[in-house]
Design a protein around this motif. Structure first.
Motif, PDB file in Angstrom:
ATOM      1  N   LYS A 107      31.279 -16.303  27.141  1.00 24.13           N
ATOM      2  CA  LYS A 107      32.683 -16.725  27.121  1.00 24.13           C
ATOM      3  C   LYS A 107      33.550 -15.732  26.347  1.00 24.13           C
ATOM      4  CE  LYS A 107      33.433 -21.097  26.223  1.00 24.13           C
ATOM      5  NZ  LYS A 107      33.274 -22.414  25.556  1.00 24.13           N
TER       6      LYS A 107
ATOM      7  N   GLY B  90      26.164 -27.365  32.130  1.00 18.61           N
ATOM      8  CA  GLY B  90      27.245 -28.177  32.682  1.00 18.61           C
ATOM      9  C   GLY B  90      28.285 -28.550  31.639  1.00 18.61           C
TER      10      GLY B  90
ATOM     11  N   HIS C 108      29.063 -26.772  28.980  1.00 19.94           N
ATOM     12  CA  HIS C 108      29.854 -25.565  28.730  1.00 19.94           C
ATOM     13  C   HIS C 108      30.867 -25.333  29.849  1.00 19.94           C
ATOM     14  CE1 HIS C 108      28.553 -23.368  25.137  1.00 19.94           C
ATOM     15  NE2 HIS C 108      27.368 -23.918  25.314  1.00 19.94           N
ATOM     16  N   VAL C 109      30.429 -25.533  31.094  1.00 26.90           N
ATOM     17  CA  VAL C 109      31.329 -25.328  32.233  1.00 26.90           C
ATOM     18  C   VAL C 109      32.526 -26.262  32.141  1.00 26.90           C
ATOM     19  CG1 VAL C 109      31.535 -25.595  34.734  1.00 26.90           C
ATOM     20  CG2 VAL C 109      29.546 -24.446  33.766  1.00 26.90           C
ATOM     21  N   LYS C 110      32.273 -27.499  31.778  1.00 24.55           N
ATOM     22  CA  LYS C 110      33.358 -28.480  31.667  1.00 24.55           C
ATOM     23  C   LYS C 110      34.374 -28.078  30.603  1.00 24.55           C
ATOM     24  CE  LYS C 110      34.258 -33.380  30.881  1.00 24.55           C
ATOM     25  NZ  LYS C 110      33.679 -34.697  30.522  1.00 24.55           N
ATOM     26  N   GLN C 111      33.911 -27.482  29.500  1.00 22.90           N
ATOM     27  CA  GLN C 111      34.803 -27.123  28.400  1.00 22.90           C
ATOM     28  C   GLN C 111      35.543 -25.813  28.643  1.00 22.90           C
ATOM     29  OE1 GLN C 111      35.188 -29.261  25.814  1.00 22.90           O
ATOM     30  NE2 GLN C 111      33.741 -30.601  26.838  1.00 22.90           N
ATOM     31  N   SER C 112      35.034 -24.976  29.537  1.00 20.46           N
ATOM     32  CA  SER C 112      35.610 -23.643  29.725  1.00 20.46           C
ATOM     33  C   SER C 112      36.923 -23.700  30.487  1.00 20.46           C
ATOM     34  CB  SER C 112      34.617 -22.748  30.478  1.00 20.46           C
ATOM     35  OG  SER C 112      35.202 -21.495  30.756  1.00 20.46           O
ATOM     36  N   SER C 113      37.839 -22.803  30.115  1.00 18.00           N
ATOM     37  CA  SER C 113      39.114 -22.676  30.826  1.00 18.00           C
ATOM     38  C   SER C 113      39.106 -21.471  31.766  1.00 18.00           C
ATOM     39  CB  SER C 113      40.265 -22.533  29.816  1.00 18.00           C
ATOM     40  OG  SER C 113      40.050 -21.416  28.974  1.00 18.00           O
ATOM     41  N   ASN C 114      37.989 -20.745  31.809  1.00 12.62           N
ATOM     42  CA  ASN C 114      37.853 -19.559  32.652  1.00 12.62           C
ATOM     43  C   ASN C 114      37.377 -19.984  34.040  1.00 12.62           C
ATOM     44  OD1 ASN C 114      37.010 -17.180  33.940  1.00 12.62           O
ATOM     45  ND2 ASN C 114      36.541 -16.196  31.983  1.00 12.62           N
ATOM     46  N   ALA C 115      38.273 -19.923  35.014  1.00 10.77           N
ATOM     47  CA  ALA C 115      37.959 -20.403  36.364  1.00 10.77           C
ATOM     48  C   ALA C 115      36.854 -19.578  37.014  1.00 10.77           C
ATOM     49  CB  ALA C 115      39.216 -20.375  37.227  1.00 10.77           C
TER      50      ALA C 115
ATOM     51  N   LYS D  50      33.526 -20.510  35.492  1.00 12.09           N
ATOM     52  CA  LYS D  50      33.122 -21.823  36.010  1.00 12.09           C
ATOM     53  C   LYS D  50      32.517 -21.694  37.399  1.00 12.09           C
ATOM     54  CE  LYS D  50      36.108 -25.217  33.742  1.00 12.09           C
ATOM     55  NZ  LYS D  50      37.156 -26.235  33.960  1.00 12.09           N
TER      56      LYS D  50
ATOM     57  N   LEU E 232      28.619 -22.504  38.337  1.00 11.72           N
ATOM     58  CA  LEU E 232      28.374 -23.607  39.271  1.00 11.72           C
ATOM     59  C   LEU E 232      27.605 -23.136  40.496  1.00 11.72           C
ATOM     60  CD1 LEU E 232      31.772 -25.565  39.123  1.00 11.72           C
ATOM     61  CD2 LEU E 232      29.527 -26.366  38.364  1.00 11.72           C
TER      62      LEU E 232
END
Length: 234
Positions: free
Chosen positions: A6, A42, A44-51, A54, A58
């Motif tokens: 990140k 999952g 971490h993906v939910k918390q990330s703002s980097n599209a 993500k 995924l």
């Protein structure tokens, strides 16, 4: 290591280390570790703002999950493995026997620390003999009864409250430590049993949320700072 991705800190080296860890996970064939790893990613993906991050993670999870389920959980599709998985490798019948036959004998205070019966082993006519329950919450229930179970439930509630009060990144780190510990606790001694790594990491979490710098200094500290570091107190 996901924190390093990140932050874009040595990204390719971090990705290489993650691949080594996933290969080790595949080699061990641990179902609980697989579930823990997927949940942490999952989370971490939910918390990330980097599209882009993500989407990449995924897609990777979608590609890896079917192979992981086939190779690790179902062990190459062996039909007998499905029955084993559904019974949690024989744990569910054992827990049922403990609740129906063992718990009514000592419901309030249990059989004592790390004991699930008056004898060394608990054995039912329908299950294998066992010295431990392979579930930390069931273990507490048998060891310390409903009194002990109530105490640890409140202790977990206060721990969750402490984690939620931390700043965002520290909270994320603590939850990522907590997730695999809870999964381990559902199938082994976990955080309320004999000495193991789960207890060690649980203690670290408690230290993280319990100790913090006190902004109020005592009179003695004020005098010391005034003499040695007057610049710190104006």
């Amino acid at each position: 290591m996901i924190f390093d991705i990140k932050r874009d800190h040595k990204k390719w080296w971090t990705i290489f280390k993650l691949l080594v860890l996933f290969y080790a996970l595949y080699a061990t064939g641990s179902r609980s570790s697989l579930i823990g790893a997927l949940l942490i990613i999952g989370f971490h993906v939910k918390q990330s703002s980097n599209a882009k991050l993500k989407a990449a993670i995924l897609i990777g999870m979608v590609l890896i999950t079917p192979i992981a389920v086939q190779k690790i959980i179902l062990k190459d599709g062996d039909s007998s493995r499905m029955e084993e998985v559904m019974s949690m490798t024989g744990r569910l019948p054992f827990w049922t026997a403990l609740i129906n036959e063992g718990l009514p004998r000592e419901p309030l205070l249990g059989f004592g620390f790390m004991r699930i019966d008056y004898k060394e082993f608990f054995q039912s006519t329908h299950t294998y003999p066992g010295k431990m329950t392979h579930n930390t919450f069931m273990q507490v229930l048998m060891n310390l009864g409903f009194v002990g179970l109530t105490i640890i439930i409140f202790q977990l509630i206060f721990t969750f409250r402490g984690i939620n009060r931390e700043e965002k990144e520290k909270k994320l780190m603590l939850y990522c430590i907590f997730i695999p510990m809870i999964i381990n606790s559902l199938t082994e001694f976990g955080i309320f049993g004999e000495s193991n790594y789960g207890i060690l990491f649980y203690q670290l979490i408690i230290f993280y949320i319990s100790f913090e710098r006190n902004p109020i200094i005592t009179r003695k500290q004020h005098i010391f700072l005034k003499r040695k570091r007057p610049d710190l107190i104006g």
